[in-house]
Design an enzyme around this catalytic site. Sequence first.
Site, PDB file in Angstrom:
ATOM      1  N   TYR A 121       0.818  -1.213   0.000  1.00 59.12           N
ATOM      2  CA  TYR A 121       0.000   0.000   0.000  1.00 59.12           C
ATOM      3  C   TYR A 121       0.859   1.274   0.000  1.00 59.12           C
ATOM      4  O   TYR A 121       0.335   2.364   0.209  1.00 59.12           O
ATOM      5  CB  TYR A 121      -0.928   0.016   1.220  1.00 59.12           C
ATOM      6  CG  TYR A 121      -2.053  -1.002   1.157  1.00 59.12           C
ATOM      7  CD1 TYR A 121      -2.235  -1.800   0.039  1.00 59.12           C
ATOM      8  CD2 TYR A 121      -2.922  -1.161   2.222  1.00 59.12           C
ATOM      9  CE1 TYR A 121      -3.252  -2.733  -0.011  1.00 59.12           C
ATOM     10  CE2 TYR A 121      -3.951  -2.088   2.173  1.00 59.12           C
ATOM     11  CZ  TYR A 121      -4.112  -2.882   1.058  1.00 59.12           C
ATOM     12  OH  TYR A 121      -5.124  -3.811   1.003  1.00 59.12           O
ATOM     13  N   LYS A 168       4.570 -14.425   5.258  1.00 59.16           N
ATOM     14  CA  LYS A 168       4.815 -15.303   4.120  1.00 59.16           C
ATOM     15  C   LYS A 168       6.310 -15.256   3.792  1.00 59.16           C
ATOM     16  O   LYS A 168       6.733 -15.118   2.636  1.00 59.16           O
ATOM     17  CB  LYS A 168       3.975 -14.836   2.924  1.00 59.16           C
ATOM     18  CG  LYS A 168       3.932 -15.841   1.777  1.00 59.16           C
ATOM     19  CD  LYS A 168       3.243 -17.143   2.145  1.00 59.16           C
ATOM     20  CE  LYS A 168       3.144 -18.045   0.906  1.00 59.16           C
ATOM     21  NZ  LYS A 168       2.637 -19.394   1.244  1.00 59.16           N
ATOM     22  N   ASP A 200      -1.281 -18.067   4.360  1.00 54.90           N
ATOM     23  CA  ASP A 200      -2.228 -18.939   3.679  1.00 54.90           C
ATOM     24  C   ASP A 200      -2.733 -20.035   4.615  1.00 54.90           C
ATOM     25  O   ASP A 200      -3.915 -20.392   4.597  1.00 54.90           O
ATOM     26  CB  ASP A 200      -1.624 -19.525   2.404  1.00 54.90           C
ATOM     27  CG  ASP A 200      -0.212 -20.051   2.605  1.00 54.90           C
ATOM     28  OD1 ASP A 200       0.359 -19.868   3.681  1.00 54.90           O
ATOM     29  OD2 ASP A 200       0.323 -20.656   1.644  1.00 54.90           O
ATOM     30  N   ASP A 224      -5.417  -6.698   6.120  1.00 54.39           N
ATOM     31  CA  ASP A 224      -6.621  -6.233   5.437  1.00 54.39           C
ATOM     32  C   ASP A 224      -7.469  -7.417   4.979  1.00 54.39           C
ATOM     33  O   ASP A 224      -8.670  -7.506   5.258  1.00 54.39           O
ATOM     34  CB  ASP A 224      -6.212  -5.362   4.249  1.00 54.39           C
ATOM     35  CG  ASP A 224      -7.381  -4.614   3.634  1.00 54.39           C
ATOM     36  OD1 ASP A 224      -8.511  -4.702   4.156  1.00 54.39           O
ATOM     37  OD2 ASP A 224      -7.164  -3.927   2.622  1.00 54.39           O
ATOM     38  N   ASP A 228     -11.008  -9.471   6.892  1.00 52.67           N
ATOM     39  CA  ASP A 228     -12.255  -9.582   6.136  1.00 52.67           C
ATOM     40  C   ASP A 228     -12.707 -11.038   6.038  1.00 52.67           C
ATOM     41  O   ASP A 228     -13.904 -11.340   6.095  1.00 52.67           O
ATOM     42  CB  ASP A 228     -12.076  -9.008   4.731  1.00 52.67           C
ATOM     43  CG  ASP A 228     -12.165  -7.489   4.709  1.00 52.67           C
ATOM     44  OD1 ASP A 228     -12.099  -6.878   5.798  1.00 52.67           O
ATOM     45  OD2 ASP A 228     -12.291  -6.910   3.619  1.00 52.67           O
TER      46      ASP A 228
END
Length: 414
Positions: A121, A168, A200, A224, A228
């Site tokens: 971002y 990751k 993951d 983020d 969700d």
Amino acid sequence: MLVTDEIVVIEGDGIGSEVVPAAVEVLETVGEFDINRAVAGDVVKAETGTALPDETRDAVGAADATLFGAVGKSAADVVLPLRATVGSYVNVRPVRAYPGVDALRPDTDIVFLRENTEGVYSGHETRLSDDMSTLTRVVTTSASERLGEYACKYASARETDGFHIVHKANVMRETDGRFLEAVSGVAADHGVSTETVLMDAFGTQVCLDPSQYDVVACPNLAGDVLSDVAAGLVGGLGLLPSANIGAENGLFEPVHGSAPDIAGEGTANPAAAILSIAMLLEFLGYERDGQIVRDAVQATLAEGPQTPDLGGEATTDEFATAVVSRLWSPPVPEICETGEASILRLDSWVKHAGSCRVMKHFETRVSRSCMNRNQAANSVPVATTTLYRILRSRLDARVSGILVADCDAGWVVK
């Protein structure tokens, strides 16, 4: 509670103009604030050519905190600059299953701590050719360590046994490797235990057994997306508040978007916006009042009414009204019969509410001239008649009149 904190309110687009007024109603019930309204989003961009006017950014930077609703297509032009304006370095996203809500995983109670300044971002994107574009991912030790410091303090305050670090680093060896090393290093320095999990794998495990997670520290994009995903376990994004925390300023917003498909119908769930108010109050130092707001939302979700996204038929305003009514829900006052009148003792109310409600209406609103035992209810100021109306409702309409006898002692005579 009589305070002078300045709060900027930005409704934004879509359902932001519905859920934010509902949240502000709760805020104004709790205390008195200097509220400054500002604009941002798609509508403003269409009218002025800019989605985030300089006046709005300046107001947010000068305020103590900001409540933001939602934004549509101009999100990148609004949300990221606003977070930068308040100096936010961590995004706090609680994901919790509430009694009364049909949740896939009722045992979910996780707080995501998302690094809020960098990662993908950061805005470093380049179109190299008609066939290729690149995105530069920025990860610094300093930002990662700052998140680690916050995670250690948050886990300690939550009285949990350490926290998880999602990453990751097995693929993004340099960037996520740096993130993992920095966050785990800070935790080790503070003697706080950590467990690491690949992002993951976390996506699967949180769905199968969310109870194994409590506080989770994440890089920007992972926080983020994964928060969700977890929202689907508890009833949807309409229940997720968030706080963008800076050193001396904060931006508070529901996680959901502008929801153009239901905008204007008046049925959007304001729970996330109101829960964001609870986080805002706690950020400003009013922890007790924040918890009172949170308890009122929880009671409303459990007992109703509920909005259509949760299977109910309540409007946005009806849900907010129910929350406000529960801000006035301490134990029923003791009724003392004196022969000439029935006296309601408010001692237990004052003890329950502190500066939040009863003392607000009595100490900061009711003048000494209103303490005449012979004064009629309809001549007492609006704040006191509000209390009268609520008392009447709570006591099954048995109160036919109300007089203020002794403000300091907390007596009300009917």
